[in-house]
Write a protein that holds these residues in place. Structure first.
Motif, PDB file in Angstrom:
ATOM      1  N   ARG A 606       0.820  -1.199   0.000  1.00  0.00           N
ATOM      2  CA  ARG A 606       0.000   0.000   0.000  1.00  0.00           C
ATOM      3  C   ARG A 606       0.865   1.264   0.000  1.00  0.00           C
ATOM      4  N   ASP A 607       0.193   2.411  -0.139  1.00  0.00           N
ATOM      5  CA  ASP A 607       0.860   3.712  -0.170  1.00  0.00           C
ATOM      6  C   ASP A 607       1.705   3.906   1.096  1.00  0.00           C
ATOM      7  N   PRO A 608       3.041   4.049   0.928  1.00  0.00           N
ATOM      8  CA  PRO A 608       3.907   4.154   2.120  1.00  0.00           C
ATOM      9  C   PRO A 608       3.591   5.357   3.004  1.00  0.00           C
ATOM     10  N   HIS A 609       3.200   6.457   2.404  1.00  0.00           N
ATOM     11  CA  HIS A 609       2.860   7.635   3.211  1.00  0.00           C
ATOM     12  C   HIS A 609       1.629   7.368   4.076  1.00  0.00           C
ATOM     13  N   MET A 610       0.681   6.637   3.517  1.00  0.00           N
ATOM     14  CA  MET A 610      -0.487   6.252   4.302  1.00  0.00           C
ATOM     15  C   MET A 610      -0.077   5.328   5.449  1.00  0.00           C
ATOM     16  N   CYS A 611       0.824   4.402   5.165  1.00  0.00           N
ATOM     17  CA  CYS A 611       1.278   3.476   6.210  1.00  0.00           C
ATOM     18  C   CYS A 611       1.970   4.222   7.342  1.00  0.00           C
ATOM     19  N   LEU A 612       2.798   5.179   6.996  1.00  0.00           N
ATOM     20  CA  LEU A 612       3.493   5.951   8.031  1.00  0.00           C
ATOM     21  C   LEU A 612       2.494   6.681   8.929  1.00  0.00           C
ATOM     22  N   LYS A 613       1.495   7.261   8.309  1.00  0.00           N
ATOM     23  CA  LYS A 613       0.490   7.999   9.081  1.00  0.00           C
ATOM     24  C   LYS A 613      -0.274   7.063  10.010  1.00  0.00           C
ATOM     25  N   LEU A 614      -0.687   5.910   9.493  1.00  0.00           N
ATOM     26  CA  LEU A 614      -1.475   4.983  10.302  1.00  0.00           C
ATOM     27  C   LEU A 614      -0.647   4.351  11.418  1.00  0.00           C
ATOM     28  N   PHE A 615       0.631   4.061  11.148  1.00  0.00           N
ATOM     29  CA  PHE A 615       1.493   3.526  12.210  1.00  0.00           C
ATOM     30  C   PHE A 615       1.650   4.542  13.333  1.00  0.00           C
ATOM     31  N   SER A 616       1.785   5.803  12.958  1.00  0.00           N
ATOM     32  CA  SER A 616       1.922   6.857  13.970  1.00  0.00           C
ATOM     33  C   SER A 616       0.666   6.925  14.839  1.00  0.00           C
ATOM     34  N   ILE A 617      -0.492   6.832  14.211  1.00  0.00           N
ATOM     35  CA  ILE A 617      -1.752   6.895  14.967  1.00  0.00           C
ATOM     36  C   ILE A 617      -1.923   5.657  15.835  1.00  0.00           C
TER      37      ILE A 617
END
Length: 844
Positions: A606-617
């Motif tokens: 999946r979109d890495p930027h989306m993954c970074l955001k969701l991991f942070s949350i």
């Protein structure tokens, strides 16, 4: 004529007149000469006619017969002083003459010759400003004394005024305006034939730099048209409209007064109502209270007068007066005549206002926008038939950069809500939103709602909220102005409908979540949170988190329907993040929606930027697990999914900086999971069995954060491992930690030392220590190297590790220490270590 004038005089007056005639007969021939000395005889004439012994009655006879012809010739004298005395004597003669009208046939042509301009570009014959002023004052005196007798001489008088109205001297222009007004009043039956010729010079003068001149021109124009040709109204309207922007209050008041006078007394006023009404009503918004009061007073008189003139036509409305509409604004309702006048002329007035409200000149837009709500307040429910054009105009005007324009347009929209049925205006406004959603359309909708009565709006509440919650409206733009107006719609609905909003709370929640998600951490987001608190209040729940708990399921169900197609830029992703971070304990009640969504979105494809955001949350939620994701104690049900389907794939090494960033985010998430109290010791051991190899690999990451967190995670794994760890796996841990003692970051080195300390304690509690002897010996040697580190903090940390390790094989540690003590820059730490070993052995 002289004989007639003297016929009724007394013998004494006749004698004085004869004496004056003899004196004048002796002096006047000198006036015919070309010498200045002869012309100076005028001074003696002045003394004889105005001296203390002079009898005004005795002056009447010689005036027309001897003095007038010669004085008129002297108006063209080369000497300025002679011309001035001649004008003065003419003024005196007119005032003293028994029949001043007899002088008109000769006086007016002479005055016109001195004041009129032969050509527009050429100046008048009289060069002296003060004399031109005196000549105009003389003309004014002639008008006042002549009265109706001026009718045959109107042409001369108007020619003189046309020149004087364009005079460079401001005082001449002011005096000319007063003279023009006096001429109009003096010859009411004939003036209309000449009035139009004065309009052009008046309009040239209306923008004069002196405000007193501007006031005089406006007042004179009012009188000239009042007694002249009404068709000239069209020629002056645009100029009067410009004067409404004048900086001087007296000028604006003059326009208001003149226009109000025309509406009351102009002969053909019915033909000009649609042109004059906007000018008068524009003063309703003047910055000065006096002007506003004057306009209000005049307008009420106009309405009452028209009401009386059309009483038969208005009989039913007067006898059966309708009450004000419900929710009427907190202002006094205009009288019936005023309302009828606006209603009957609205179709003619509106097109001009709709045009000017989008004019390129700011002042024009502001005035037009201010006038519109005044008209709508008068028209009341009659604006329904003009609603389409009004809404189109408001849609353009509400996008104006000028705050005053937008403010007036929102006021107009509120009045639409007050007077028009919601079924009618919603059909048009919602159609506009469906076609092209815009911030101005939303502002109009919010304002209309604000002006609408609650009971009228209630049946349409569901339709409005459903439309607002649609993606093509709520997600149409991320512009702050658009979002602010979208929020304004919700605020208006909550404010007007109150408890009725409970039937549409879910849709309103969706809109508020969208606004908060798209606005981010801004003041707009704060306003959205405040609005959510207001919504919670009308929905009978304590606060916004309770509102989330009530609608969390349906919200997430709608949001996550498309999660397989999300990217970092998807609005649904932002909404999802907003919901799970702001809902507090409610997120723990909907894990059946949250965890599957995270599992799908956190796949390595999946979109890495989306993954970074969701991991942070996810990390932030795990750090506050009791208040968020584990509020119901159900997170452990999904632990296997989180570990095997989310963390393990993302901890797998892949090339590239983006992949490294995702591994760091995954490690951070694992740290939050293991460091919080969400897992039991057994569950941490299960996580360790699955993830330890991946975590050891992250000790080699380029990012310092990843290495530091990995050391801390390993420390936690060691503390909870007990004796369940496989010795073969356990022995592979310390070499990786030893490498971190050479790290460039002191924080990582300290964390690695702490993890080694825990590793040694685990061996102390384990059976078969001899299995680890060779590994411990190697560890002693490596740690003794770092005992001589340049950083004292590292030396202290390593010393603590060696002291802990001395419990295992003290003799071996002593031999290794004595073998390297001479190599160290300072033997202090080695001596401290040897002393500790000796003291421990003695204590045992």
């Amino acid at each position: 004529m002289a004989a007639e004038a003297e016929g009724g005089a007394s013998p004494a007056e006749l004698a004085q007149a004869a004496d004056l005639s003899r004196v004048l007969s002796r002096l006047l021939p000198g006036l015919e000469t070309d010498s200045k000395l002869g012309r100076r005889l005028l001074q003696h004439v002045l003394e004889e006619t105005t001296g203390p012994s002079a009898n005004p009655a005795a002056f009447q006879g010689p005036w027309a017969r001897l003095l007038l012809p010669r004085l008129l010739r002297l108006l063209a004298d080369p000497a300025e002083g002679c011309r001035a005395l001649a004008v003065h004597l003419l003024d005196l003669g007119l005032r003293r003459a028994a029949r001043p009208c007899d002088a008109l046939p000769r006086l007016l042509p002479a005055l016109t010759a001195r004041l009129a301009r032969p050509e527009p570009a050429r100046p008048p014959l009289e060069a002296c400003e003060e004399l031109r002023l005196a000549l105009v004052q003389l003309l004014g005196l002639t008008v006042r004394l002549g009265g109706v007798a001026l009718a045959p001489h109107l042409d001369d008088a108007v020619r003189a005024l046309r020149g004087a109205l364009l005079d460079p001297f401001a005082a001449v222009r002011r005096e000319s305006c007063e003279c023009a007004a006096a001429l109009a009043r003096a010859t009411p039956d004939h003036f209309h034939m000449q009035s139009e010729s004065l309009i052009s010079p008046l309009m040239h003068t209306i923008s004069h730099q002196h405000w007193k001149v501007r006031v005089a021109v406006i007042e004179a124009t009012g009188t000239v048209i009042q007694f002249g040709n009404g068709k000239s109204v069209d020629d002056v309207l645009s100029h009067f409209a410009q004067r409404l922007f004048d900086d001087v209050t007296q000028v604006r008041q003059a326009v208001t007064s003149v226009v109000g006078g025309w509406l009351l007394a102009l002969r053909d006023r019915y033909s000009f109502f649609h042109k004059l009404i906007p000018l008068l009503l524009s003063s309703f918004n003047d910055e000065m209270p006096e002007t506003r009061q004057l306009a209000t007073s005049l307008w009420e008189k106009v309405g009452l007068q028209w009401q009386e003139e059309n009483e038969a036509d208005l009989k039913d409305k007067l006898d059966f007066a309708s009450p004000p509409p419900p929710h009427y604004p907190q202002v006094s309702r205009p009288v019936l005549g005023c309302r009828e006048l606006v209603f009957r002329n609205l179709s003619k007035i509106l097109p001009a206002i709709c045009h000017d409200i989008t004019d390129w000149v700011v002042g024009t837009r502001v005035k037009s926008a201010q006038l519109l709500p005044v008209l709508l307040l008068h028209a009341e429910d009659h604006i329904t038939q003009h609603l389409e054009i009004i809404l189109r105009t408001l849609q353009r005007a509400c996008a104006d950069e000028e705050a005053a324009v937008v403010s007036s347009c929102t006021r107009s929209a509120e009045l639409i809500g007050t007077f028009v049925s919601p079924e009618v205006f919603l059909k048009l406004i919602l159609s506009m939103l469906k076609k092209t959603p815009s911030s101005s359309s939303l502002l109009i909708l919010a304002s209309v709602i604000r002006g609408c009565p609650r009971d009228a709006l209630q049946p349409h509440l569901k339709v409005i909220t459903t439309e607002l919650a649609q993606a093509h409206v709520s997600q149409a733009s991320e512009n702050d102005v658009y979002l602010e107006h979208l929020l304004l719609c919700v605020q208006s609905l909550v404010s007007v409908c109150q408890e009725d909003c409970s039937m549409a709370s879910l849709q309103l929640m969706e809109v508020l979540v969208t606004v908060k998600a798209l606005s981010g951490a801004t003041a707009l987001g704060d306003k959205a949170r405040e609005t959510m608190e207001s919504l919670a209040m009308v929905d009978n729940v304590p606060g916004s988190q309770d509102l989330y708990r009530k609608y969390m399921g349906p919200l997430l169900e709608r949001l996550t329907a498309s999660h397989s197609d999300w990217t970092a830029h998807s609005v649904e992703l932002l909404q999802f993040c907003e919901v799970i971070t702001q809902s507090g304990p409610a997120v723990g009640e909907t894990l059946q929606h949250v965890v599957p969504t995270l599992r799908t979105c956190l796949q390595t494809t999946r979109d890495p930027h989306m993954c970074l955001k969701l991991f942070s949350i996810l990390s932030s939620l795990l750090m506050r697990s009791k208040d968020t994701i584990n509020s119901q104690g159900q997170f452990c049900v999904y632990l296997d999914t989180v570990v095997k389907d989310i963390l393990m794939p993302n901890l797998q090494w892949r090339a590239g900086k983006t992949a490294a960033a995702i591994r760091t985010a995954a490690v951070s998430c694992l740290w939050a999971l293991t460091s919080s109290d969400i897992l039991s010791t057994k569950q941490v051991q299960d996580v360790q069995d699955a993830l330890l190899p991946r975590v050891l690999a992250t000790l080699e990451e380029d990012l310092q954060t990843a290495r530091l967190i990995s050391c801390r995670i390993i420390n936690i794994f060691l503390k909870t491992s007990g004796d369940v760890i496989d010795p073969d796996k356990f022995i592979k841990i310390y070499p990786e930690l030893l490498k971190r003692l050479d790290d460039v970051s002191n924080d990582v080195r300290m964390a690695a030392a702490s993890a080694l300390l825990t590793w040694l304690r685990c061996i102390q509690s384990a059976d078969g220590k001899s299995y680890y002897q060779s590994s411990i010996q190697y560890l002693y040697r490596e740690l003794l190297v770092h005992l001589d580190d340049p950083e004292s903090a590292i030396q202290d940390a390593v010393l603590e590790v060696l002291k802990e390790g001395s419990m295992l094989f003290p003799d071996l540690l002593v031999r290794e220490t004595e073998a390297v003590v001479h190599k160290h820059r300072s033997a202090t730490y080695c001596e401290q270590l040897l002393q500790h070993v000796q003291a421990t052995a003695a204590a045992q």
